[in-house]
Motif scaffolding. Structure first.
Motif, short mmCIF file in Angstrom:
data_model
loop_
_atom_site.label_atom_id
_atom_site.label_comp_id
_atom_site.label_asym_id
_atom_site.label_seq_id
_atom_site.Cartn_x
_atom_site.Cartn_y
_atom_site.Cartn_z
N LYS A 148 0.90 -1.16 -0.01
CA LYS A 148 0.01 0.02 -0.10
C LYS A 148 1.15 1.12 -0.04
CE LYS A 148 -3.82 -2.08 2.21
NZ LYS A 148 -5.03 -2.06 3.32
N ASP A 149 0.75 1.91 -0.97
CA ASP A 149 1.78 3.26 -1.09
C ASP A 149 0.95 4.55 -1.28
OD1 ASP A 149 0.73 2.38 -3.98
OD2 ASP A 149 2.44 2.94 -4.77
N ALA A 150 -0.19 4.55 -0.87
CA ALA A 150 -1.08 5.81 -1.06
C ALA A 150 -2.17 5.72 -0.09
CB ALA A 150 -1.52 5.91 -2.59
N PRO B 4 -7.56 10.18 1.73
CA PRO B 4 -7.74 11.11 3.08
C PRO B 4 -9.35 11.03 3.24
CG PRO B 4 -7.32 12.46 1.06
CD PRO B 4 -6.90 11.01 0.55
N PHE B 5 -10.19 10.94 2.29
CA PHE B 5 -11.35 10.94 2.60
C PHE B 5 -11.99 9.83 3.70
CE2 PHE B 5 -15.87 10.05 1.76
CZ PHE B 5 -16.66 11.22 2.03
N TYR B 6 -11.65 8.48 3.31
CA TYR B 6 -11.96 7.49 4.06
C TYR B 6 -10.98 7.08 5.02
CZ TYR B 6 -15.59 6.48 0.77
OH TYR B 6 -16.71 6.61 0.04
N LYS B 7 -9.66 7.75 5.26
CA LYS B 7 -8.58 7.53 6.09
C LYS B 7 -8.05 6.28 5.93
CE LYS B 7 -9.85 11.27 9.38
NZ LYS B 7 -10.52 12.13 8.64
N SER B 8 -7.86 5.70 4.57
CA SER B 8 -7.23 4.42 4.49
C SER B 8 -6.25 4.44 3.38
CB SER B 8 -8.36 3.40 3.88
OG SER B 8 -8.99 3.99 2.63
N SER B 9 -5.32 3.21 3.57
CA SER B 9 -4.30 3.09 2.50
C SER B 9 -4.68 2.37 1.39
CB SER B 9 -3.06 2.64 3.28
OG SER B 9 -2.63 3.44 4.32
N TYR B 10 -3.88 2.43 0.04
CA TYR B 10 -4.26 1.37 -0.87
C TYR B 10 -3.33 1.28 -1.70
CZ TYR B 10 -5.13 5.81 -3.67
OH TYR B 10 -4.86 6.82 -4.46
N ASN C 62 0.35 2.17 -10.25
CA ASN C 62 1.92 2.22 -10.54
C ASN C 62 2.50 1.09 -9.69
OD1 ASN C 62 1.57 4.22 -12.18
ND2 ASN C 62 2.11 5.84 -10.87
N GLU C 63 2.12 1.06 -8.57
CA GLU C 63 2.83 0.01 -7.55
C GLU C 63 2.58 -1.56 -8.22
OE1 GLU C 63 4.45 -2.34 -4.25
OE2 GLU C 63 4.88 -0.25 -5.21
N VAL C 64 1.34 -1.71 -8.72
CA VAL C 64 1.28 -2.99 -9.28
C VAL C 64 1.89 -3.16 -10.24
CG1 VAL C 64 -0.72 -4.34 -10.05
CG2 VAL C 64 -1.38 -3.16 -8.15
N GLU D 146 -2.12 -10.78 -3.58
CA GLU D 146 -2.47 -10.63 -2.34
C GLU D 146 -2.71 -9.21 -1.96
OE1 GLU D 146 -1.12 -12.95 1.26
OE2 GLU D 146 -0.65 -14.33 -0.21
N ASP D 147 -3.90 -8.81 -1.51
CA ASP D 147 -4.06 -7.32 -1.33
C ASP D 147 -5.42 -7.36 -0.38
OD1 ASP D 147 -6.62 -7.09 -2.73
OD2 ASP D 147 -6.11 -5.53 -3.57
N GLU D 148 -5.12 -6.32 0.49
CA GLU D 148 -6.38 -6.02 1.71
C GLU D 148 -7.42 -5.04 0.99
OE1 GLU D 148 -4.37 -4.78 5.26
OE2 GLU D 148 -2.90 -6.26 5.01
N ASP D 149 -8.21 -4.65 1.67
CA ASP D 149 -9.35 -3.83 1.22
C ASP D 149 -8.66 -2.50 1.19
OD1 ASP D 149 -12.15 -2.26 2.58
OD2 ASP D 149 -11.91 -2.67 0.66
N ASP D 150 -8.72 -1.98 0.08
CA ASP D 150 -8.10 -0.86 -0.25
C ASP D 150 -9.08 0.63 -0.23
OD1 ASP D 150 -7.27 -1.97 -3.56
OD2 ASP D 150 -8.88 -0.62 -2.92
N ASP D 151 -9.23 1.18 -1.34
CA ASP D 151 -10.15 2.33 -1.56
C ASP D 151 -11.24 1.96 -2.22
OD1 ASP D 151 -8.76 3.74 -4.75
OD2 ASP D 151 -8.98 1.66 -4.03
N GLY D 152 -11.94 0.61 -1.91
CA GLY D 152 -12.96 0.02 -2.03
C GLY D 152 -14.02 0.61 -1.29
#
Length: 144
Positions: free
Chosen positions: A41-43, A46-52, A56-58, A129-135
């Motif tokens: 997670k590299d971003a 701010p709206f949801y205060k989460s990382s994703y 570009n990383e993928v 593998e990835d966790e819930d991100d900006d979904g």
């Protein structure tokens, strides 16, 4: 000529399986997965205060290893959605997925959909593998 077993329809993310066997796309995806590539997670949203994980990383993590295996990534925007194709240049086989555009009624939303779908389809097709991100927004109830 591409040897198809199943052709996807224009429905939300459907994965098509194609010819298996020595040198096929299926074997190359297995070789890719054996590399245990991890996306970070590299971003921050701010709206949801989460990382994703960004697109570009993928792409930074998967493009070179796939290309070294002879697998080409193709993103093909269509009228109804985005088709992602992982194409084996040696065996002329492929795996593809299709994600239908939802709520993309202007250019900005369409570009956002394409970015989101490009990232998401690679994660799905490659088994990353990835966790819930900006979904977060996608999981919010739609107001009446």
């Amino acid at each position: 000529m591409i040897n198809k077993i199943y052709t996807p329809t224009n429905e939300p993310m459907r994965v098509a399986a194609f010819m298996s066997g020595t040198g096929s796309i299926v074997r190359k995806i297995l070789e890719f997965q054996k590399q245990h590539i991890i996306v970070q997670k590299d971003a921050k949203n701010p709206f949801y205060k989460s990382s994703y994980v960004t697109l570009n990383e993928v792409l930074d993590k998967v493009k070179k290893p796939l290309n070294e295996l002879g697998v080409l990534i193709i993103f093909a925007p269509e009228m109804e959605g985005l088709r992602t194709i992982l194409y084996d240049v040696d065996s002329d086989t492929k795996i593809e997925g299709f994600m239908k555009y939802v709520g993309a009624n202007d250019a900005q939303k369409l570009l956002a959909c394409n970015t989101y779908f490009r990232r998401g389809s690679l994660v799905l097709l490659l088994g990353l593998e990835d966790e819930d991100d900006d979904g977060n927004m996608a999981s919010q109830p739609t107001p009446p």
